[in-house]
Every structure is written in C-alpha cells, then in structure tokens.
Design an enzyme around this catalytic site. Sequence first.
Site, mmCIF file in Angstrom:
data_model
loop_
_atom_site.group_PDB
_atom_site.id
_atom_site.type_symbol
_atom_site.label_atom_id
_atom_site.label_comp_id
_atom_site.label_asym_id
_atom_site.label_seq_id
_atom_site.Cartn_x
_atom_site.Cartn_y
_atom_site.Cartn_z
ATOM 1 N N HIS A 77 1.265 -1.456 -0.130
ATOM 2 C CA HIS A 77 -0.002 -0.027 -0.170
ATOM 3 C C HIS A 77 0.660 1.191 -0.111
ATOM 4 C CE1 HIS A 77 -3.672 -1.717 1.198
ATOM 5 N NE2 HIS A 77 -3.364 -2.618 0.849
ATOM 6 N N TYR A 206 -9.680 5.525 6.570
ATOM 7 C CA TYR A 206 -9.480 5.521 8.212
ATOM 8 C C TYR A 206 -10.337 7.133 8.075
ATOM 9 C CZ TYR A 206 -5.340 3.470 9.618
ATOM 10 O OH TYR A 206 -4.132 1.608 9.692
ATOM 11 N N PRO A 298 -5.009 0.157 18.670
ATOM 12 C CA PRO A 298 -4.679 0.249 16.924
ATOM 13 C C PRO A 298 -5.078 0.365 15.534
ATOM 14 C CG PRO A 298 -7.363 -0.960 17.857
ATOM 15 C CD PRO A 298 -6.987 -0.216 19.123
ATOM 16 N N LYS A 302 0.435 -0.347 14.843
ATOM 17 C CA LYS A 302 1.677 -0.238 15.239
ATOM 18 C C LYS A 302 2.331 -1.573 15.996
ATOM 19 C CE LYS A 302 3.604 3.667 14.110
ATOM 20 N NZ LYS A 302 3.501 3.081 12.188
ATOM 21 N N TYR A 401 3.407 6.989 9.994
ATOM 22 C CA TYR A 401 2.580 5.212 9.721
ATOM 23 C C TYR A 401 3.239 3.998 9.423
ATOM 24 C CZ TYR A 401 -1.092 3.077 8.900
ATOM 25 O OH TYR A 401 -2.309 2.156 8.094
HETATM 26 C C1 PHB Z 1 -6.136 -4.737 9.748
HETATM 27 O O1 PHB Z 1 -6.596 -4.947 8.790
HETATM 28 O O2 PHB Z 1 -7.540 -4.968 10.840
HETATM 29 C C2 PHB Z 1 -6.142 -3.310 11.137
HETATM 30 C C3 PHB Z 1 -5.869 -2.339 9.887
HETATM 31 C C4 PHB Z 1 -5.182 -0.694 10.322
HETATM 32 C C5 PHB Z 1 -5.180 -1.121 11.590
HETATM 33 C C6 PHB Z 1 -5.971 -1.639 12.751
HETATM 34 C C7 PHB Z 1 -5.827 -2.853 11.993
HETATM 35 O O3 PHB Z 1 -4.655 0.296 11.974
#
Ligand code: PHB
Length: 409
Positions: A77, A206, A298, A302, A401
């Site tokens: 990504h 997000y 989450p 990280k 990130y």
């Molecule tokens: C996930 O794909 O489960 C995932 C991705 C990004 C995050 C948290 C979980 O910040």
Amino acid sequence: MAQESIRVDVGIVGGGPAGLMAALLLKRRGINAAVVERRSEDQIYRTHRAGILEAGTVEMLVQSEIDSRVLTHGHEHRGTVLSFNGQRQRIDFQDLVGRSVWLYPQNEVFLDLATAWQREGGAIFWSADHVEVHGVDSTHPSITFHDSAEDQRTIEAELIIGADGSRSSCRRLIPESVRTDYFTSYPYAWFGILCEAPPTAAELIYANSDVGFALISQRNERVQRMYFQCDPDTDPEEWTDEEIFDHIQRVLGENGDVRLKRGPIIERTVLPFRSYVCDPLTFGRLVLAGDAGHTVPPTGAKGLNLAFSDVRALVPEIAEFLGRLRGAAPGGGATALEEPLLRYSRTALDRVWKAQNFSYWATNLLHREPGDDAFAQRRRRGEFDAITGSRYGRAFFADCYTGWTGDWK
Ligand code: PHB
C-alpha cells in the site's frame, strides 16, 4: 508423571510473533532458544489482529530467510485515505516519505514464523499449562510447565524472554519498586468484523464523522476487514449485519463516491482500547518484548511492528550479554553483565514512545468522544484540515505510519 529438563541459552515465554521472531533471529547467531506457549498453534492462527506491516517489518521477514509469503501474498500500500464527514484526502506515502506499508495479516506472519521455527527443528511447546518463570533475580533462571501431554518440564536458561502478550505474567516478575507502569484508557472500543465481500477500496480508509470512527481494511478478494467505534460494553451480537453496514456507510458519508460492498459477516468482536508501557523492559535475567512490555490502541497499526522493532534491538544485545557472561571473570559484576539488556530497554522504549504518541494522537484525531461538545468536534475538524491540507502535515502522518526513517530509532 515424566519429568524432563532441557538446557538452552534463552528460554522464551510466548510463541506469538515476538517470541518466534526472537527465537529465529537468535538461532541465526548460533544462540539456541526454546519456546513455551499457553495457547495452541491453531488458536493463535485464528486470532484476528491488525494487518499492516511497516517497511522495516517486511525487511526483517525477508532478510531472516524464513520463506515468508509477505512479498507474494501481501499487498503493497503506497498510501492511505483519511476521511472526515465524507471528505477524503489521500496520504501518498511514497511521494511524501518514499516508503510503503504492506497489508499482510498478523495470522499469516505468525504462520510463516511458526512454520520456519518448526521446520528448522526449533523447540516449541504449544498448549502448555502451569507456565511459571523462576529465578530471574538469580544466575539460573528457568521456566517450568506442563506440556500438552501433561508431562512436567523444565527449561533452564541463561536468560528468559517474556513475550507473553498484553496480559503478560512475566511482566509481574519485575518488582513494582523497579518498574513504572504508564497507562491510559479510552472511553470507546472498536467493533471489528470480517465479511465475505469484494474490497470496497484499494487502500485503507480511516474515517471520522459526527457518528464516530470507522476503518475500511481488506484481507483478500473475497474477505474484508472493517471496524467502527463503539461503546466498550457493546454486545457484538446486538447488531444486525444491515445495521453494521448502514452505520459504516454513514461514517463514510451517504452521498460520496465510496459505496460499501456488503456481504455476510463471518466474524465479529469488540476490541478494547488502551495504551500501556512498562519501564524498564528488563530485570535481572528477564527481558520483555512485544505486547508484554507495551500495548497501543490499534489506530496506528503499530502493535506487531513494535514487537518486531523490539526483537531487532534485543537480539544483538542478547548476543553481547551472552558473550560477556561466557568471557566473564569470576566475580565480574552483574551490573556490567546486564548493561546490554538495559541498553535494549532504552533503545526499544525510545521507539515505543514515538509509536505511543502516534497511536494516541491518531486515535484522538479520528474518534469522537462520548460527551464531546460542538467545539470539540469542530476543533478536531480543524486539526484534520491542518494535517491533510499541508504537505508537512501529511508527511508527518506518513512518516509515523510507515515507521519513521527505517533506521529503527
Ligand atoms: C486491519 O487490517 O486489521 C487493521 C489495519 C489497520 C489498523 C488496524 C487494523 O490500524
């Protein structure tokens, strides 16, 4: 009851990614380890965790020669999308900081590591019971447990790694007089789902909104992962599939270009949110790695990445520690001997705190707090615009990130 004892350089409590990666990298340096895990291999594999790997984590998987499938089955990504009340801004990681992340679920990372460790003949005891660590303040630490056949076993070692996750029992062996526990909680949790549908978007989204947060993630062409903000006491069975998708669509915006692809929900869980750091990460002959030493919410993805950066910092210091131990003149002080372990703790915690900051900050930026007034949410929008509307702001997000400069500091 049979009693068996083995002797290794390093005994590891916890067969998740932190423990297994440590075992493998120690082996690459000729240091032998044995791993004890309370859960079964299948139980760990079936636990759904985050799926985003920093470039440095991918590099560790590739360079450790374990035949990880990350480059063949993972997805690069090159950016991510931030959304606020339906208005979206892409953060172009490659353009801003020249790095990508990889979507490769933690279950698969675990499987790669467990397969490699067992293929290489590494000692591992799954489904262990009554796991206890002894003598971390002596020169002969050990782990006792009952293996899956109920036989009593002992692992004697020079050093113990506590990689036993966020509810670590190893952590409690660091006396409270020595340890500082840093902790904060959040007034919300995440409702996570897996559903059978095609991907809604090519990259992660997000999203914050007047009805709170949602995250669109992916797993593969057929299964998708999504989350939305909920009350920590939510019973996941209370929501119907339609209610869940309607709510996530509302967070993304009803009239925008992102139309949620819906399908049967095959897994649902509520994930608690907290931030925690144990300082120091070592005491006597014990070191902590991964979630055992620190937990992040989450939002910044990280958790696993920190486990890997811990291991990266830890392995050379263990080599140094064992070198000193073996070269030590009789009576050579414990202080000098344990200095490499303290250095590990300092190095790892510097990175942990940067990740704590990012995880906390991104969480606050992207969620709505219960009881927030109009000012709070409007101010948050101002913060969102300041970050997404400027190359510097986007670069800050991208740098955090994707895992900072890649120098593991
Ligand atoms: C996930 O794909 O489960 C995932 C991705 C990004 C995050 C948290 C979980 O910040």
